[in-house]
Design an enzyme around this catalytic site. Sequence first.
Site, PDB file in Angstrom:
ATOM      1  CG  ASN A 121      -0.228  -0.281   2.510  1.00  0.00           C
ATOM      2  OD1 ASN A 121       0.531  -1.239   2.628  1.00  0.00           O
ATOM      3  ND2 ASN A 121      -0.452   0.569   3.494  1.00  0.00           N
ATOM      4  CD  GLN A 132      -3.802   0.116  -1.415  1.00  0.00           C
ATOM      5  OE1 GLN A 132      -4.118   0.603  -2.503  1.00  0.00           O
ATOM      6  NE2 GLN A 132      -4.102   0.706  -0.269  1.00  0.00           N
ATOM      7  CG  HIS A 190     -12.474   2.005   1.481  1.00  0.00           C
ATOM      8  ND1 HIS A 190     -11.487   2.933   1.614  1.00  0.00           N
ATOM      9  CD2 HIS A 190     -12.131   0.984   2.280  1.00  0.00           C
ATOM     10  CE1 HIS A 190     -10.582   2.486   2.483  1.00  0.00           C
ATOM     11  NE2 HIS A 190     -10.963   1.299   2.894  1.00  0.00           N
ATOM     12  CB  CYS A 212      -4.146   1.999   8.777  1.00  0.00           C
ATOM     13  SG  CYS A 212      -5.663   1.761   7.854  1.00  0.00           S
TER      14      CYS A 212
END
Lengths: 389, 396
Positions: B158, B186, B208, B332
């Site tokens: 990511n 991803q 999302h 995150c």
Amino acid sequence: MENLIYLDWASTAVPEEDLIYESVRASVKSFANPSSIHKPGKEAKELLERSRKMIADTLNCKPENIIFTSGGTESNNTILFSTLKKGRQNGIVISGIEHSSVFEPAKTLKEMGIHVRIVPADQNGIVSPEKIARVIDKDTYLVSVMTVNNETGAIQPVKEIGELIRRREEHLQKNIHFHTDAVQAFGKIPFIPEDLGVDSASISAHKIGGPRGVGALYLKKPLAVLYCGGGQERGLRPGTENIQGIYGFTLAAERRNSRLKEEFKRACELKEYILDSLSSLNGCIFISGRDHNSYSPYIINVSFVPLPGEVLVRVLSDRGIAISTGSACSSAHKKKRLRILENMGQPKQIAESAIRISFGPSTQKEEIDEFLDILKKEVNSLQRVAVKL
Amino acid sequence: MSTKRVYMDNNATTPLHPEVKKTLIECFDLYGNPSSMHSFGREAHERVENSRRLVADFLGASPEEIIFTGGGSESNNTVLKLVTCRETACKLCPASRREIVTTQIEHPSVLNTVKFLESEGIPAVYLSVDREGKIDLQELNDAVSENTALVSVIMANNEIGTIQDIKKVAEIAHASGALVHTDAVQALGKVPVNVRELNIDFLSFSGHKLYGPKGIGILYVKKGAPFCNLIHGGHQEFSRRAGTLNTQGIIGLGKAVELAAQELPEEIERLKRLKNRLKQGILERIPDVHINGHATDCLPGTLNVSFMGAEGEAILLYLDLEGIAVSTGSACSTGSLESSHVIVATGLGAEYAHGSIRFSLGRENTEEDVDYVLEKLPHIILKIRRMSSVYAGGIK
């Protein structure tokens, strides 16, 4: 969906269309990841925290007491599995009429060696506080009793249970976590966790007209997490926050709570009307009581012995009416379906005949009249066949 | 303050595709609980199953191998916890196989879960990566044994975008009888993924990241692979994930996947061109930069650049003032002041590692956006470097 009558609100409510539209719109505007520190991220964070504050207000608690989850099931699982703390002697106590999202985790915990005690409800579907208190011992870590039962609507004496738990705590010199599954209570009857003396409570958006896939956990003090990941929700629940769901939930919670009193009164009237109208039918036995202090006015559980509930549900479905035999979460398994009524000590025949009628704010009197007409006709003709058999 | 807004943080989350938004609004009417027996429930059930088919087709899986979850983090946790589950009654995982093999560059939802499991007594091996973020297949081969329960390797990272050879990973892991999981959050929709071809046992994905809704994820579980629930309760999702189905989220995700299948082959090429324009522009305009990630095996829209002697957080904030949204690493992990664990794992020196910025391009980005970034960025880097005590270089 013209001419269809929806009376299965306890399974899921009719969504508040304007609010869900509004939440989609807001989430398109504030689409960024609330954990990002740039401006779009901050905007999303702002919407998230505003939502948290609004939900907290409806529960009369602090925003930091609210953890957003993917729904009531996850909220309940989080509490139940927090029992799995290393190096602790743990026992849990649940009522026998809990929703499957409490009951099934408890069963799994039992298989894992946790001491699980299940306290049955009485024939009216109500759990005795004394019976709960009696089984609490030095190993008890968690007590979980739902606020409103999803099948019968029976309101549990949560406050009294809480008081007895606190007394046992004092006596045993230890902390006991008291949890309530308030999914069927929130937005429908007055529900303030602090007043009830609970340590945690589960609530869900789609039962009050909000979106699916979102719920919350009221948490007085931080607890062990169900799963790990990023630091979202104060480290208590990872995963990118579902802004659209959370905001839609918030708007629905606000609307329901602002109209709670008048909707409650209207539901009481509708319920009494239905009970009066059905009571003279052949074989009619009400499992839900009339007393609005002890039974949610939004749920009616009734049997037309000996007609199987499943048959009535299908016959009515063909006539464009949606009701259920009990929990949608258990509808595929007959044994699981009857668990709650059988736990109450209801005879098998009554349990197998049970149907659940549940309604909400947009249910119209005319719809109820039409439903009652059809139900009476179907029950009468099916009873005639049953007599011949 | 600039009024122009350029969002280049598509790896953190993506804006809803307009078609998905339309779908979300259209499915208002489907309010029946898909688990209910009546007609309202049946209609919702049919739309959910249609979505499951779309996802299955996209992955080359069968519909019954697809479970809808609350998101990528939940999917990852479900897999990691199931193979090491502490259920004494569980017959699925033989007690002899308890180890996990993963990498140093996993997403926090894998990394922190493995760390938690380690604290519970599950042995874990974290594979290292080279300068470009690739794992060493020989190291993997040496790490797996008859004790390995699961090998979990992120398909596309990511932060730096490096893509691993998951097919080879699966071959090596399976040779010793271990199960294979990949976090494809991803990767999916940005690189072709076929679970049969890769021969993996589990795959995680989240809606999302592909212009779909938040709060919905996918877990692929190969038919016959062992399974234990993370969330128990009702019998939804083949009794593998309890909770009333998020109808709207599931249908929205199905739509997002359907659109991706149609649009992406072209979109991938477009993103590659945009990224190359950005990369070349930065290299031409700014000295002392390091491009992170693999030169070829990299996500088409992900460009991670380290600027020597410039603090990543400062770059981010100055870009933000110009209306440009980027990140220093994973959303995150924000809030921690340490360098990204991914960049550290690649062995990049501290003077560069602290100045890492992730540009992640998406379907709404244009050449104009890239040029706007190229116009603003050099001045920002120069400004920050002038204040820096560690940087003595200049600007081209």
